[in-house]
Enzyme design. Structure first.
Site, PDB file in Angstrom:
ATOM      1  N   THR A   1      14.605 -18.838 -49.759  1.00  0.00           N
ATOM      2  CA  THR A   1      14.837 -17.961 -50.907  1.00  0.00           C
ATOM      3  C   THR A   1      15.054 -16.511 -50.483  1.00  0.00           C
ATOM      4  O   THR A   1      15.803 -15.780 -51.126  1.00  0.00           O
ATOM      5  CB  THR A   1      13.641 -18.081 -51.878  1.00  0.00           C
ATOM      6  OG1 THR A   1      13.610 -19.427 -52.351  1.00  0.00           O
ATOM      7  CG2 THR A   1      13.774 -17.149 -53.058  1.00  0.00           C
TER       8      THR A   1
ATOM      9  N   SER B   1      14.217 -24.693 -46.986  1.00  0.00           N
ATOM     10  CA  SER B   1      13.261 -25.187 -45.982  1.00  0.00           C
ATOM     11  C   SER B   1      13.022 -26.692 -46.087  1.00  0.00           C
ATOM     12  O   SER B   1      12.468 -27.284 -45.163  1.00  0.00           O
ATOM     13  CB  SER B   1      11.943 -24.437 -46.077  1.00  0.00           C
ATOM     14  OG  SER B   1      11.238 -24.790 -47.245  1.00  0.00           O
TER      15      SER B   1
ATOM     16  N   THR C   1       9.925 -20.931 -48.426  1.00  0.00           N
ATOM     17  CA  THR C   1       8.465 -21.039 -48.564  1.00  0.00           C
ATOM     18  C   THR C   1       7.991 -22.481 -48.737  1.00  0.00           C
ATOM     19  O   THR C   1       6.825 -22.775 -48.521  1.00  0.00           O
ATOM     20  CB  THR C   1       7.964 -20.203 -49.757  1.00  0.00           C
ATOM     21  OG1 THR C   1       8.560 -20.706 -50.953  1.00  0.00           O
ATOM     22  CG2 THR C   1       8.274 -18.736 -49.566  1.00  0.00           C
TER      23      THR C   1
HETATM   24  N1  ASP Z   1      14.034 -23.191 -51.826  1.00  0.00           N
HETATM   25  C1  ASP Z   1      13.150 -22.446 -51.067  1.00  0.00           C
HETATM   26  C2  ASP Z   1      12.863 -23.066 -49.718  1.00  0.00           C
HETATM   27  O1  ASP Z   1      13.724 -23.009 -48.897  1.00  0.00           O
HETATM   28  C3  ASP Z   1      11.899 -22.008 -51.704  1.00  0.00           C
HETATM   29  C4  ASP Z   1      11.555 -20.687 -51.136  1.00  0.00           C
HETATM   30  O2  ASP Z   1      12.007 -20.280 -50.112  1.00  0.00           O
HETATM   31  O3  ASP Z   1      10.755 -20.009 -51.785  1.00  0.00           O
HETATM   32  O4  ASP Z   1      11.809 -23.599 -49.475  1.00  0.00           O
END
Ligand code: ASP
Length: 349
Positions: A39, A86, A119
């Site tokens: 993100t 991620s 995250t």
């Molecule tokens: N979609 C995101 C990830 O790559 C969520 C984030 O990064 O907050 O996990």
């Protein structure tokens, strides 16, 4: 002033400024920014889109261009690993990241490193690096809960604080750190606690190590347990890792998931709790050489080693949550499949 003279004065001024910047630049510590996506590198269609956005849209150069304040903190150099959400993080990328960090941190002029990450699985990558980075230099994993385009984006300040942490001498030797929302956590204990809130990262029962306050980056504690420079895990010649999966426990869970994994050739299974139907399936799996590690779905508290589970040759995950127990088991299986030795590893890391 003639136009020729004014041009000369302008050129001299520019040369002097460039010299001053270069001098300042030389005095600043060098930080390697490894970017993987998430993100923090995402964009929404407008500023109020806080939860709908696309990953992979912000290039590393845009991160740095939006954060000119970093030029007075460190000389930041980018190493792009990927630009993905991620959920797509995989063994190839983890190994590339760990090997890249080890190569850069071995250079005497590099002070520390920062890693951008989604995250969702950030805690897994951070713990993997905590176990495989061979350096005492600071490594800080950072992410964001809001896209780079949001009206109240958190990634900008998180990244600034991550770089500040990476150049803080007290950050060295503490293993891999996770910085979001002004808070510094150990990769060993941190977990994502809320789907959506910016204060999502916590270390249940244990608490943070410190804070990235505006006057200074302050540490109050250091994690115990083996990590980074003292870790026995060496990924330098690895191209793959043993397959380990997680099985969730709940009322009336069937053994089908375990049987399917064993048929697929899984090397280890982490249990996030159990189910009566698992008992026979696990014994059969163990008879085929599959290692079983008992973790827990509550995500907090230790799983105690009972005489019964030790006698059955099972290993307990201490207070590692299932997704982190999986990371440790994959690395541990590169060394041994003996339950006693595996338990020693789970007790020490
Ligand atoms: N979609 C995101 C990830 O790559 C969520 C984030 O990064 O907050 O996990």
């Amino acid at each position: 002033m003639s136009s020729a003279l004014s041009r000369l004065t302008g050129v001299l001024f520019a040369v002097l400024c460039a010299g001053a910047v270069a001098l300042q630049g030389q005095e600043l510590p060098k930080v390697k920014l490894f970017t993987t996506g998430g993100t923090i590198q995402s964009k929404g269609s407008h500023r109020l889109k806080l939860s709908e956005y696309s990953d992979g849209r912000v290039q590393p150069s845009e991160l740095l261009a939006d954060l000119p304040e970093l030029t007075s903190v460190a000389r930041v150099e980018v190493v792009e690993i990927s630009n993905i959400g991620s959920g797509g993080m995989n063994t190839d990328l983890l190994l590339k990241l760990a090997k890249g960090l080890n190569a850069e941190l071995a250079k005497p002029d590099v002070t520390g490193a920062v890693v951008t990450h989604g995250t969702g699985t950030l805690e897994e990558t951070a713990y993997f690096l905590h176990l495989t980075v061979k350096s005492k230099k600071p490594v800080v994993v950072v992410g964001a809960m809001r896209p780079w385009t949001a009206i109240s984006r958190d990634g900008l300040f998180n990244l600034y604080n991550a770089v500040r942490t990476a150049v803080t001498p007290e950050a060295a030797g503490k293993g891999v750190l996770v910085v979001l929302n002004d808070t510094i956590h150990s990769a060993r204990f941190v977990t994502k606690n809320s789907t959506y809130r910016v204060e999502t990262f916590v270390a249940r029962e244990i608490g943070p190590l410190g804070f990235t306050d505006s006057d200074r980056v302050v540490f109050y504690r250091t994690p115990l347990g083996k990590h980074t420079a003292e870790s026995e895990f060496d990924v330098s010649s690895l191209e793959s890792l043993p397959q380990v999966d997680v099985i969730y426990g709940y009322q009336e869970a069937s053994r089908a998931g375990i049987d399917a994994l064993v048929a697929e050739g899984v090397k280890g299974i982490v249990l996030a709790d159990g189910s009566p139907a698992y008992r026979a399936a696990l014994l059969e799996a163990q008879a085929k050489g599959v290692v079983i590690v008992q973790s827990d779905r509550k995500g907090s508290g230790r799983v105690l080693l009972s005489d019964g589970s030790a006698a059955r040759g099972q290993v307990t995950a201490d207070n590692l949550n299932p997704q982190k127990a999986r990371i440790l088991l994959r690395l541990a299986l590169t060394k041994t499949t003996q339950p006693k030795e595996l338990q020693r590893i789970f007790n020490e890391y």
